[in-house]
Design a protein around this motif. Structure first.
Motif, short mmCIF file in Angstrom:
data_model
loop_
_atom_site.label_atom_id
_atom_site.label_comp_id
_atom_site.label_asym_id
_atom_site.label_seq_id
_atom_site.Cartn_x
_atom_site.Cartn_y
_atom_site.Cartn_z
N GLY A 84 39.07 44.83 37.69
CA GLY A 84 37.84 44.66 38.46
C GLY A 84 36.69 44.17 37.60
O GLY A 84 35.95 43.26 38.01
N LEU A 85 36.52 44.74 36.41
CA LEU A 85 35.44 44.30 35.53
C LEU A 85 35.67 42.88 35.03
O LEU A 85 34.72 42.12 34.82
N VAL B 172 34.51 40.71 37.81
CA VAL B 172 33.04 40.69 37.82
C VAL B 172 32.52 39.70 36.78
O VAL B 172 31.56 38.95 37.03
N VAL C 64 32.82 36.26 38.16
CA VAL C 64 31.79 36.02 39.17
C VAL C 64 30.45 35.72 38.51
O VAL C 64 29.73 34.79 38.89
N LEU C 65 30.09 36.51 37.51
CA LEU C 65 28.82 36.31 36.83
C LEU C 65 28.78 34.95 36.13
O LEU C 65 27.73 34.30 36.08
#
Length: 292
Positions: free
Chosen positions: A221-222, A225, A228-229
């Protein structure tokens, strides 16, 4: 201190048993065999080995990739076995190869806690640092094997399907087969280094939770993220500090003249984050109250 008339038993005053050597506890070979026999290791190996076969079947059913406008790496997938192996890495580096790294590094300590066997390992006694070191080395070795397995099977399947030949460069030109093999080795090495951040996240979470799925899912998940960032262009130059920003820097190795700057920056960012996370894992586990 003994009283007069009593005998002191040397075995009782010695805190360790005769012949006990902390460095010989939980050998790497034993840990590797344990992990190799686990079902999730076998399933992950099967998935990685089947992906190239599935892709060849997809190209056979759908035909060769259509070339529209600017040619990219995917358009050259059927040019040779080397091109096919490179495409296998291209389609899997962003997400699929994250899974085995998170699985091997995130499941290793948390699963022992989930099985309530962690405290028995430490009571064996296996020193905490030794236990983490053994599990981390084996997890990283299995992650490296996953990185090698996919392109190796891709090269074999691609060569059988499309023949052996030079690696066609999307921007024009070609690399001789011998040189291209070396370039693919550079690509695999860089992909592995870029995944060390995920390994560090998963391993750190594995020492903080008793739920293996929590550690594995948290690391994946991280990582998502971070991807996405990196897509948020408003962050500007701050994206250079995100490992995801450099995950495809290995494409510079598949050019006529290899460029190292992007890969060196990406490797430095990834290794820096990974070392911090590994240090946090060892520091936190050293004082953790083990109840399972």
């Amino acid at each position: 201190m003994s009283t007069p008339g009593t005998l002191t038993d040397p075995a009782r005053t010695d805190p360790t048993a005769p012949g006990y050597r902390p460095g010989r506890t939980l050998p790497l070979r034993v840990e590797a065999v344990r992990q190799l026999r686990r079902r999730r290791t076998q399933v992950m190996a099967a998935v990685l080995a089947l992906l190239p076969v599935v892709m060849v079947a997809a190209f056979a059913i759908g035909g060769e990739p259509e070339r529209r406008g600017r040619v990219n790496l995917m358009d050259t997938a059927t040019a040779s076995g080397l091109n096919f192996a490179a495409v296998c890495l291209f389609v899997s580096a962003g997400f699929l190869l994250v899974i085995p790294v998170a699985l091997f590094c995130g499941d290793t300590v948390a699963s022992e806690a989930g099985w309530s066997s962690l405290r028995y390992l430490l009571a064996a006694p296996v020193p905490r640092a030794r236990l983490l070191w053994s599990k981390l080395v084996v997890a990283l070795a299995f992650s490296a094997a996953a990185m090698v397995l996919l392109p190796l099977v891709g090269l074999l399947v691609g060569t059988l399907a499309y023949g052996w030949g030079p690696l066609q460069i999307p921007t024009g030109g070609a690399l001789p087969a011998g040189e291209a093999v070396g370039r693919l080795a550079v690509v695999v090495a860089y992909v592995y280094v870029s995944q060390l951040v995920t390994a560090g996240l998963a391993f750190w979470l594995s020492t903080r939770t008793d739920a293996p799925l929590g550690a594995v899912g948290g690391a994946v998940g991280l990582t998502i993220v971070g991807n996405v960032l990196d897509a948020v262009t408003a962050l500007g130059d701050w994206r250079a500090f995100l490992p995801a920003h450099w995950q495809f820097a290995w494409a510079d190795a598949l050019q006529t003249d290899i460029a190292w700057s992007g890969m060196l920056q990406g490797a430095s960012v990834s290794v820096s984050y990974a070392l911090i996370l590994f240090a946090l894992a060892f520091r936190g586990f050293a004082g953790k109250d083990i109840v399972s």
